[in-house]
Write a protein that holds these residues in place. Structure first.
Motif, PDB file in Angstrom:
ATOM      1  N   PRO A   1       0.821  -1.218   0.000  1.00 17.34           N
ATOM      2  CA  PRO A   1       0.000   0.000   0.000  1.00 17.34           C
ATOM      3  C   PRO A   1       0.854   1.266   0.000  1.00 17.34           C
ATOM      4  O   PRO A   1       2.020   1.261   0.391  1.00 17.34           O
ATOM      5  CB  PRO A   1      -0.806  -0.119   1.301  1.00 17.34           C
ATOM      6  CG  PRO A   1      -0.799  -1.570   1.625  1.00 17.34           C
ATOM      7  CD  PRO A   1       0.518  -2.092   1.146  1.00 17.34           C
TER       8      PRO A   1
ATOM      9  N   PHE B   1      -5.703   5.933   1.020  1.00 19.10           N
ATOM     10  CA  PHE B   1      -6.738   4.932   1.226  1.00 19.10           C
ATOM     11  C   PHE B   1      -7.906   5.343   0.338  1.00 19.10           C
ATOM     12  O   PHE B   1      -8.635   6.297   0.637  1.00 19.10           O
ATOM     13  CB  PHE B   1      -7.168   4.862   2.694  1.00 19.10           C
ATOM     14  CG  PHE B   1      -8.190   3.792   2.961  1.00 19.10           C
ATOM     15  CD1 PHE B   1      -7.777   2.508   3.282  1.00 19.10           C
ATOM     16  CD2 PHE B   1      -9.550   4.058   2.893  1.00 19.10           C
ATOM     17  CE1 PHE B   1      -8.716   1.505   3.521  1.00 19.10           C
ATOM     18  CE2 PHE B   1     -10.486   3.061   3.137  1.00 19.10           C
ATOM     19  CZ  PHE B   1     -10.062   1.783   3.445  1.00 19.10           C
TER      20      PHE B   1
ATOM     21  N   TRP C   1      -1.654   3.588   8.143  1.00 19.77           N
ATOM     22  CA  TRP C   1      -2.978   2.959   8.217  1.00 19.77           C
ATOM     23  C   TRP C   1      -2.975   1.458   7.914  1.00 19.77           C
ATOM     24  O   TRP C   1      -3.769   0.714   8.500  1.00 19.77           O
ATOM     25  CB  TRP C   1      -3.981   3.679   7.309  1.00 19.77           C
ATOM     26  CG  TRP C   1      -3.675   3.691   5.847  1.00 19.77           C
ATOM     27  CD1 TRP C   1      -3.053   4.679   5.151  1.00 19.77           C
ATOM     28  CD2 TRP C   1      -3.974   2.676   4.879  1.00 19.77           C
ATOM     29  NE1 TRP C   1      -2.933   4.356   3.819  1.00 19.77           N
ATOM     30  CE2 TRP C   1      -3.493   3.124   3.627  1.00 19.77           C
ATOM     31  CE3 TRP C   1      -4.590   1.430   4.945  1.00 19.77           C
ATOM     32  CZ2 TRP C   1      -3.615   2.373   2.457  1.00 19.77           C
ATOM     33  CZ3 TRP C   1      -4.720   0.668   3.778  1.00 19.77           C
ATOM     34  CH2 TRP C   1      -4.243   1.139   2.563  1.00 19.77           C
ATOM     35  N   PRO C   2      -2.095   0.928   7.033  1.00 21.15           N
ATOM     36  CA  PRO C   2      -2.154  -0.521   6.797  1.00 21.15           C
ATOM     37  C   PRO C   2      -1.778  -1.362   8.012  1.00 21.15           C
ATOM     38  O   PRO C   2      -2.199  -2.519   8.116  1.00 21.15           O
ATOM     39  CB  PRO C   2      -1.134  -0.734   5.655  1.00 21.15           C
ATOM     40  CG  PRO C   2      -1.000   0.598   5.001  1.00 21.15           C
ATOM     41  CD  PRO C   2      -1.120   1.569   6.123  1.00 21.15           C
TER      42      PRO C   2
ATOM     43  N   ALA D   1      -8.569   0.136  13.358  1.00 20.21           N
ATOM     44  CA  ALA D   1      -9.229   0.341  12.075  1.00 20.21           C
ATOM     45  C   ALA D   1     -10.730   0.507  12.253  1.00 20.21           C
ATOM     46  O   ALA D   1     -11.358   1.330  11.582  1.00 20.21           O
ATOM     47  CB  ALA D   1      -8.929  -0.832  11.144  1.00 20.21           C
TER      48      ALA D   1
ATOM     49  N   LEU E   1     -12.849   2.012   9.227  1.00 21.17           N
ATOM     50  CA  LEU E   1     -12.292   1.349   8.057  1.00 21.17           C
ATOM     51  C   LEU E   1     -12.773  -0.087   7.925  1.00 21.17           C
ATOM     52  O   LEU E   1     -12.277  -0.831   7.082  1.00 21.17           O
ATOM     53  CB  LEU E   1     -10.757   1.369   8.113  1.00 21.17           C
ATOM     54  CG  LEU E   1     -10.104   2.748   8.202  1.00 21.17           C
ATOM     55  CD1 LEU E   1      -8.599   2.620   8.148  1.00 21.17           C
ATOM     56  CD2 LEU E   1     -10.600   3.668   7.101  1.00 21.17           C
TER      57      LEU E   1
ATOM     58  N   ASP F   1     -12.730  -6.099   7.010  1.00 21.80           N
ATOM     59  CA  ASP F   1     -11.633  -5.140   7.027  1.00 21.80           C
ATOM     60  C   ASP F   1     -11.428  -4.599   5.608  1.00 21.80           C
ATOM     61  O   ASP F   1     -10.915  -5.285   4.731  1.00 21.80           O
ATOM     62  CB  ASP F   1     -10.355  -5.816   7.533  1.00 21.80           C
ATOM     63  CG  ASP F   1      -9.241  -4.814   7.824  1.00 21.80           C
ATOM     64  OD1 ASP F   1      -9.278  -3.701   7.260  1.00 21.80           O
ATOM     65  OD2 ASP F   1      -8.326  -5.152   8.607  1.00 21.80           O
TER      66      ASP F   1
ATOM     67  N   ARG G   1      -9.391  -2.566   4.452  1.00 26.51           N
ATOM     68  CA  ARG G   1      -8.012  -2.311   4.027  1.00 26.51           C
ATOM     69  C   ARG G   1      -7.506  -3.416   3.112  1.00 26.51           C
ATOM     70  O   ARG G   1      -6.526  -3.224   2.394  1.00 26.51           O
ATOM     71  CB  ARG G   1      -7.106  -2.191   5.251  1.00 26.51           C
ATOM     72  CG  ARG G   1      -7.419  -0.976   6.124  1.00 26.51           C
ATOM     73  CD  ARG G   1      -6.601  -0.990   7.389  1.00 26.51           C
ATOM     74  NE  ARG G   1      -6.923  -2.141   8.225  1.00 26.51           N
ATOM     75  CZ  ARG G   1      -6.252  -2.466   9.339  1.00 26.51           C
ATOM     76  NH1 ARG G   1      -5.215  -1.737   9.706  1.00 26.51           N
ATOM     77  NH2 ARG G   1      -6.615  -3.513  10.043  1.00 26.51           N
TER      78      ARG G   1
ATOM     79  N   ARG H   1      -7.477  -5.447  -0.156  1.00 29.12           N
ATOM     80  CA  ARG H   1      -7.905  -5.116  -1.516  1.00 29.12           C
ATOM     81  C   ARG H   1      -7.765  -6.306  -2.469  1.00 29.12           C
ATOM     82  O   ARG H   1      -7.675  -6.133  -3.671  1.00 29.12           O
ATOM     83  CB  ARG H   1      -7.075  -3.938  -2.042  1.00 29.12           C
ATOM     84  CG  ARG H   1      -7.269  -2.641  -1.236  1.00 29.12           C
ATOM     85  CD  ARG H   1      -8.730  -2.221  -1.188  1.00 29.12           C
ATOM     86  NE  ARG H   1      -8.954  -1.050  -0.376  1.00 29.12           N
ATOM     87  CZ  ARG H   1      -9.021   0.192  -0.854  1.00 29.12           C
ATOM     88  NH1 ARG H   1      -8.874   0.403  -2.145  1.00 29.12           N
ATOM     89  NH2 ARG H   1      -9.241   1.211  -0.053  1.00 29.12           N
TER      90      ARG H   1
END
Length: 208
Positions: free
Chosen positions: A113, A117, A138-139, A146, A151, A159, A161, A163
């Protein structure tokens, strides 16, 4: 190099290396150092970090960025801060002062990442992409952090985060009674935002 570096640059080098080791976040977009607003009594501010980078001739920018609320704080809003960011293409200027950083940069995996975001935002005119102004770390936040930062999917707690599943990308679908409050849903829980698109289009077509 030791004989030719001015004392001011050497002092800035020591401070920057200590700051990076204590709070630096490295990702595919570059390196970032976050500071909460009004932290100057206890830590170097973003502006002070920037001045040291200027002395070292390292390009940077300062952006607004938010982190999760502290667990024991009565105020559970996201914490506003400023983040000093050095783009990956400019990290060579920093490696001169911190050679050990070179090996760490080379170990960043493909697909890691970056700063942004990205979320999908239904609008009356169609779907647009936006990004949240989050701190670069943030990751690595825990699931609890989160969740406090909204998030996680508001319906199924997935979650967002992650992808690796295109059916679970994040969409901002606010409640009609709270249109300005961030409320993220995964694609499975909001029909990829299509229902919200239809609702907004219908509202936009109604007479005032």
């Amino acid at each position: 190099m030791a004989a030719t570096v001015p004392p001011e640059a050497r002092a800035a080098q020591r401070r920057i290396i200590a700051t990076i080791r204590a709070s630096g976040a490295l990702n595919s977009d570059g390196l970032a150092m976050w500071r909460e607003v009004n932290c100057g009594e206890y830590k170097a501010t973003a502006a002070e970090i920037g001045r040291d980078l200027g002395v070292l001739e390292v390009p940077y920018e300062i952006v607004t960025a938010y982190r999760f609320p502290l667990a024991k704080s009565r105020d559970q809003r996201l914490r506003r801060g400023e983040e000093v960011r050095i783009a990956r293409k400019d990290l060579t200027h920093l490696v001169r002062w911190m050679p050990s950083l070179k090996a760490v940069i080379e170990q960043i995996p493909d697909g890691h990442p970056g700063f942004r975001f990205v979320i999908f935002q239904p609008q009356p005119e169609g779907m647009v992409t936006r990004w949240l102004a989050l701190a670069a770390d943030w990751p690595s936040w825990t699931a609890k952090q989160a969740r406090a930062s909204r998030l996680m999917c508001a319906e199924c707690d997935y979650d967002l985060r992650q992808r690796d599943d295109e059916e679970r990308l994040p969409y901002n679908i606010p409640l009609p009674e709270k249109p300005k409050k961030l409320r993220l849903l995964c694609g499975r829980c909001c029909n990829d935002g299509l229902d919200e698109l239809d609702r907004l289009a219908t509202l936009a077509g109604q007479p005032a």
